[in-house]
Each structure stands twice: as structure tokens, then as C-alpha cells.
Design an enzyme around this catalytic site. Structure first.
Site, PDB file in Angstrom:
ATOM      1  N   ASP A   1      42.866  14.221  47.289  1.00 46.99           N
ATOM      2  CA  ASP A   1      42.842  15.668  47.133  1.00 46.99           C
ATOM      3  C   ASP A   1      44.197  16.182  47.626  1.00 46.99           C
ATOM      4  O   ASP A   1      44.942  15.458  48.309  1.00 46.99           O
ATOM      5  CB  ASP A   1      41.692  16.218  48.004  1.00 46.99           C
ATOM      6  CG  ASP A   1      41.790  17.705  48.241  1.00 46.99           C
ATOM      7  OD1 ASP A   1      41.860  18.457  47.252  1.00 46.99           O
ATOM      8  OD2 ASP A   1      41.814  18.116  49.410  1.00 46.99           O
TER       9      ASP A   1
ATOM     10  N   ASP B   1      45.147  20.168  48.585  1.00 48.68           N
ATOM     11  CA  ASP B   1      45.108  21.248  49.579  1.00 48.68           C
ATOM     12  C   ASP B   1      44.188  20.900  50.745  1.00 48.68           C
ATOM     13  O   ASP B   1      43.003  20.653  50.549  1.00 48.68           O
ATOM     14  CB  ASP B   1      44.656  22.540  48.914  1.00 48.68           C
ATOM     15  CG  ASP B   1      45.713  23.052  47.951  1.00 48.68           C
ATOM     16  OD1 ASP B   1      45.367  23.358  46.803  1.00 48.68           O
ATOM     17  OD2 ASP B   1      46.896  23.122  48.341  1.00 48.68           O
TER      18      ASP B   1
ATOM     19  N   GLU C   1      46.339  25.698  52.924  1.00 47.99           N
ATOM     20  CA  GLU C   1      45.502  26.868  52.633  1.00 47.99           C
ATOM     21  C   GLU C   1      46.043  28.146  53.283  1.00 47.99           C
ATOM     22  O   GLU C   1      45.870  29.237  52.726  1.00 47.99           O
ATOM     23  CB  GLU C   1      44.033  26.630  53.035  1.00 47.99           C
ATOM     24  CG  GLU C   1      43.316  25.656  52.142  1.00 47.99           C
ATOM     25  CD  GLU C   1      43.194  26.091  50.673  1.00 47.99           C
ATOM     26  OE1 GLU C   1      43.614  27.204  50.302  1.00 47.99           O
ATOM     27  OE2 GLU C   1      42.719  25.272  49.878  1.00 47.99           O
TER      28      GLU C   1
ATOM     29  N   GLY D   1      39.338  27.030  43.228  1.00 45.40           N
ATOM     30  CA  GLY D   1      40.073  27.636  42.118  1.00 45.40           C
ATOM     31  C   GLY D   1      40.421  29.069  42.448  1.00 45.40           C
ATOM     32  O   GLY D   1      39.520  29.884  42.700  1.00 45.40           O
TER      33      GLY D   1
HETATM   34  C1  XBP Z   1      41.913  23.764  46.919  1.00 45.07           C
HETATM   35  C2  XBP Z   1      41.516  24.888  46.070  1.00 45.07           C
HETATM   36  C3  XBP Z   1      42.572  25.675  45.375  1.00 45.07           C
HETATM   37  C4  XBP Z   1      43.515  26.295  46.388  1.00 45.07           C
HETATM   38  C5  XBP Z   1      44.277  27.447  45.768  1.00 45.07           C
HETATM   39  O1  XBP Z   1      42.233  22.721  46.020  1.00 45.07           O
HETATM   40  O2  XBP Z   1      40.332  25.134  45.902  1.00 45.07           O
HETATM   41  O3  XBP Z   1      41.908  26.697  44.657  1.00 45.07           O
HETATM   42  O4  XBP Z   1      42.732  26.840  47.464  1.00 45.07           O
HETATM   43  O5  XBP Z   1      44.999  26.969  44.650  1.00 45.07           O
HETATM   44  P1  XBP Z   1      42.039  21.165  46.461  1.00 45.07           P
HETATM   45  P2  XBP Z   1      44.889  27.750  43.246  1.00 45.07           P
HETATM   46  O6  XBP Z   1      41.055  20.606  45.467  1.00 45.07           O
HETATM   47  O7  XBP Z   1      43.415  20.576  46.352  1.00 45.07           O
HETATM   48  O8  XBP Z   1      41.512  21.141  47.894  1.00 45.07           O
HETATM   49  O9  XBP Z   1      45.067  29.218  43.559  1.00 45.07           O
HETATM   50  O10 XBP Z   1      46.004  27.173  42.395  1.00 45.07           O
HETATM   51  O11 XBP Z   1      43.521  27.428  42.736  1.00 45.07           O
HETATM   52 MG    MG Z   2      41.148  20.284  49.595  1.00 46.03          MG
END
Ligand code: XBP
Ligand code: MG
Length: 234
Positions: free
Chosen positions: A9, A11, A18, A51
Site C-alpha cells: 500500500d 499512503d 495522510e 479515495g
Molecule cells: C489512501 C487513500 C487515498 C488518500 C488520498 O490510499 O484512501 O484516498 O487518502 O489520495 P492508500 P486521493 O490505499 O494508499 O492507503 O485523494 O488521491 O484519493
Molecule cells: Mg494506506
């Protein structure tokens, strides 16, 4: 079954991004003349929705504000992504402890690396470019990012998409996550998952994780030998 690939993953897992996302959302709201402001407590709750576009819709519903049409949401999200990439290019977010080390060790040991993230592709690219250099994007055989599947985490889709392109079975891989949604997605795809919570996800329920620890260095030193040992006991 031999361990063949590590699927990460982004973020919260590769880097504590975040907070940078939260600040980018707020900059986009201000630039659009909106009085919306996501503080850390609110953002912690909004992260229940993966998202960025879906998260903004969730915020409007929860705060009983008028919904915006898809184009306005998309425009706002594009602005947010611009601010986020600026923050990455300014080098404000380092990789988490042990990430660069494990990526290097995995490559040396011939393990395949892949990404399965909900975030916008350019967000991942700018993080890697600012921390490891653009050439490091080639370290990842498969990069599954937000727009490659319709159903975002906790749906397993992005992990299934990555496994399909890797041509591997879940039993040949391990996943790395930071959140309950990510753990659910990886688990639903059949992947044993190592969880390293970030500040925004430290209170999540990680039932079903193979391992939950502070980061890839503590308390256990997560290296390839450690992963092979874990994988061997599955
Ligand atoms: C984390 C998310 C993303 C980010 C924001 O992704 O849920 O939505 O918080 O990025 P991960 P966007 O699966 O890497 O933990 O605004 O581009 O969605
Ligand atoms: Mg994540």
C-alpha cells in the site's frame, strides 16, 4: 509455496502521507473559496472512506451540505492533487522507517515488488521521485493505483488487479498495509498482510493481520529472512 512478491500500500504504509493529503484538501477548498476545513479529528473520521473524491462526497453528506456534481468534485480533486504533488516535490514527506531498507533487500533477494493503492497515480509517482528518485519507479513490476479499478478498498479489487498482472497466486505474496480498509482489501484478496499503522490509523481494528507492529524496524526487524519465516508458517 515460495514467497515471490511483496505488495505495498502507499499512503500511511510507505510514508506518513495522510497529513499532507489533509493539508492539500484544505488548500484546494480555500483556493475554491469554500469555507470547508478538515481538521485532524474530522480527517481521521473521513478516512473511513477511501479515495479523495468519494471522501469529499462523504463529507458533504455527513455535514448535510449541498452535494456537488461529479465535475465539480473532479475539479476540486484535481486542484487538491496539484497541491499534494507540490508538497511531495518539496520533499516534505520522507519514507517510513525501514521502507527503503526492505525495498532494497527484497530487490537483492530477487523478490518482485508491486503497489496496490487507492491514491491517485501521480501521488505515488511524486512520492517515489522525491524520496528514492524517478528511476526507483522501475523497481515496481506492477503499480495498481486508484483509477485502475472501480471499487476502491476495502474492496479487494486493486489487490486482485495487481495479482493478475503479477501472474501470481496470493499464497506466493505478502501485503503491507496501514489501515483497516487496506487490511480488509488485502485479506479479501487472499493475501497475508503485515500492518504498520500510521498516526491516523493507530486505533483501527487489525483483526486478521499476520503481524501488526510500529514500523518495519520495530519491535521486530522486518527483513526478507523474517518475511520468509512468516510466510513459511502460513
Ligand atoms: C489512501 C487513500 C487515498 C488518500 C488520498 O490510499 O484512501 O484516498 O487518502 O489520495 P492508500 P486521493 O490505499 O494508499 O492507503 O485523494 O488521491 O484519493
Ligand atoms: Mg494506506
Amino acid at each position: 509455496m515460495t514467497l515471490s512478491a511483496l505488495i505495498f500500500d502507499v499512503d500511511g504504509t510507505l510514508a506518513d502521507t495522510e497529513e499532507a493529503h489533509r493539508q492539500a484538501f484544505n488548500r484546494a477548498f480555500a483556493a475554491a473559496g469554500l469555507d470547508w476545513h478538515w481538521d485532524q479529528d474530522l480527517y481521521t473520521r473521513l478516512l473511513a472512506v477511501t479515495g479523495g473524491q468519494a471522501r469529499m462526497r462523504f463529507f458533504l453528506e455527513q455535514s448535510k451540505r449541498p452535494l456537488l456534481d461529479d465535475q465539480d468534485i473532479a475539479d476540486l480533486h484535481k486542484s487538491k492533487t496539484t497541491f499534494y504533488v507540490e508538497a511531495m516535490q518539496a520533499g516534505r514527506v520522507p519514507l517510513r522507517s525501514g521502507v527503503e531498507r526492505l525495498l532494497g533487500e527484497a530487490r537483492s533477494e530477487g523478490l518482485t515488488l508491486a503497489i496496490a493503492t487507492t491514491t491517485t497515480p501521480v501521488n505515488f509517482q511524486s512520492l517515489i521521485e522525491s524520496t528514492l528518485g524517478a528511476a526507483a519507479l522501475d523497481w515496481f513490476a506492477v503499480i495498481g493505483a486508484g483509477d485502475c479499478v472501480e471499487n476502491l478498498k476495502p474492496a479487494p479489487d486493486v489487490y486482485l488487479w495487481a495479482l493478475d498482472r503479477l501472474g501470481l497466486e496470493p499464497s506466493q505474496c505478502l501485503a503491507f498495509e496501514d489501515s483497516a480498509n487496506g487490511l480488509k482489501a488485502a485479506t479479501a484478496a487472499g493475501l497475508a498482510t503485515i500492518v504498520t499503522p500510521c498516526p491516523y490509523t493507530k486505533n483501527h481494528d487489525f483483526t486478521g493481520a499476520l503481524v501488526v507492529q510500529d514500523n518495519l524496524d520495530e519491535p521486530d526487524h522486518v527483513d526478507v529472512a523474517f518475511l520468509r519465516q512468516l510466510h513459511g508458517h502460513l
